[in-house]
Design an enzyme around this catalytic site. Sequence first.
Site, PDB file in Angstrom:
ATOM      1  N   TYR A   1       0.838  -1.197   0.000  1.00 42.67           N
ATOM      2  CA  TYR A   1       0.000   0.000   0.000  1.00 42.67           C
ATOM      3  C   TYR A   1       0.871   1.244   0.000  1.00 42.67           C
ATOM      4  CZ  TYR A   1       0.927   1.154   4.949  1.00 42.67           C
ATOM      5  OH  TYR A   1       1.534   1.518   6.131  1.00 42.67           O
ATOM      6  N   CYS A   2       0.226   2.383  -0.286  1.00 40.84           N
ATOM      7  CA  CYS A   2       0.879   3.695  -0.166  1.00 40.84           C
ATOM      8  C   CYS A   2      -0.185   4.682   0.313  1.00 40.84           C
ATOM      9  CB  CYS A   2       1.529   4.098  -1.496  1.00 40.84           C
ATOM     10  SG  CYS A   2       0.386   4.182  -2.902  1.00 40.84           S
ATOM     11  N   GLN A   3      -0.326   5.818  -0.354  1.00 41.01           N
ATOM     12  CA  GLN A   3      -1.388   6.757  -0.007  1.00 41.01           C
ATOM     13  C   GLN A   3      -2.655   6.489  -0.800  1.00 41.01           C
ATOM     14  OE1 GLN A   3      -1.446   9.148   2.348  1.00 41.01           O
ATOM     15  NE2 GLN A   3      -3.459   9.944   1.785  1.00 41.01           N
TER      16      GLN A   3
END
Length: 276
Positions: free
Chosen positions: A234-236
Amino acid sequence: MRSEANILPLLVDTDQLEAALGQKNLLIIDVSCTRECYDQGHVAGAIFLDFKRLFCGQAPVANKLPSIDQLSALFSELGLTRDTHVVAYDDEGGGWAGRLLWTLEVMGHSRYSYLNGGILAWRADEKAQQTESVQPIASVYEAAIINPVERIELDELKDKLGQSQFAVWDARSAGEYAGTDVKATRGGHIPTAVHYEWTRAMDKDNALRIRDMAEVITELETVGLSIDQEIATYCQSHHRSGFTWLLGKIFGFKQVRAYDGSWNEWGNHKDTPIES
């Protein structure tokens, strides 16, 4: 599962793509960050895709996977058919291209490749560029979620935290991971998540092509991400983690899944656990 009938391998270099130009059923998609980059010069025959079309665009988490209707409309517009082999690239080392290829994989469309280094590599290798805009030939494509396992959502991710052989890969910056750079209601990271920023796997001196794979795999194992685990990345907004998901596929990870809600969902949720 990838088919032997695929025109190109998962990871292609500029010479391989150049040799394949003009082949039947080849669809090259430029997902560069701006239209200006595409207009300055793109791979011959490449069509431009605005990366925002890869988001559902709807509250409360606008960056999540589009609806079936949205996906059907998008890929019909792009001219996708079941026989199409997609080559994706961008101008930033693979984030948006990875997001596009993840979307195809979720839909069960495994005929795809990533141009290593994208347009930066194409230009560095002095390959011919086209400046005229290319319009896709529309098709009638009925999307479906064929491979839901490629995606992990909030509740399942919460339930899996702490399980053996399950790991979480945070692809964001060190500040976001530590909670000092806050881009949601709350800062920090998902509990048990290990940090390996997406750009670490790129060779900044070689047009953002993927670095030596053995070295990157060793670095991932050192931080706690091994190829025999189930990994959620995941990231933002599942943009940077589009690239880390793609890396997992290229490296042959047992199972790499994307959390498309990412921190925009987790960090804005009122009762998700957070570490910093």
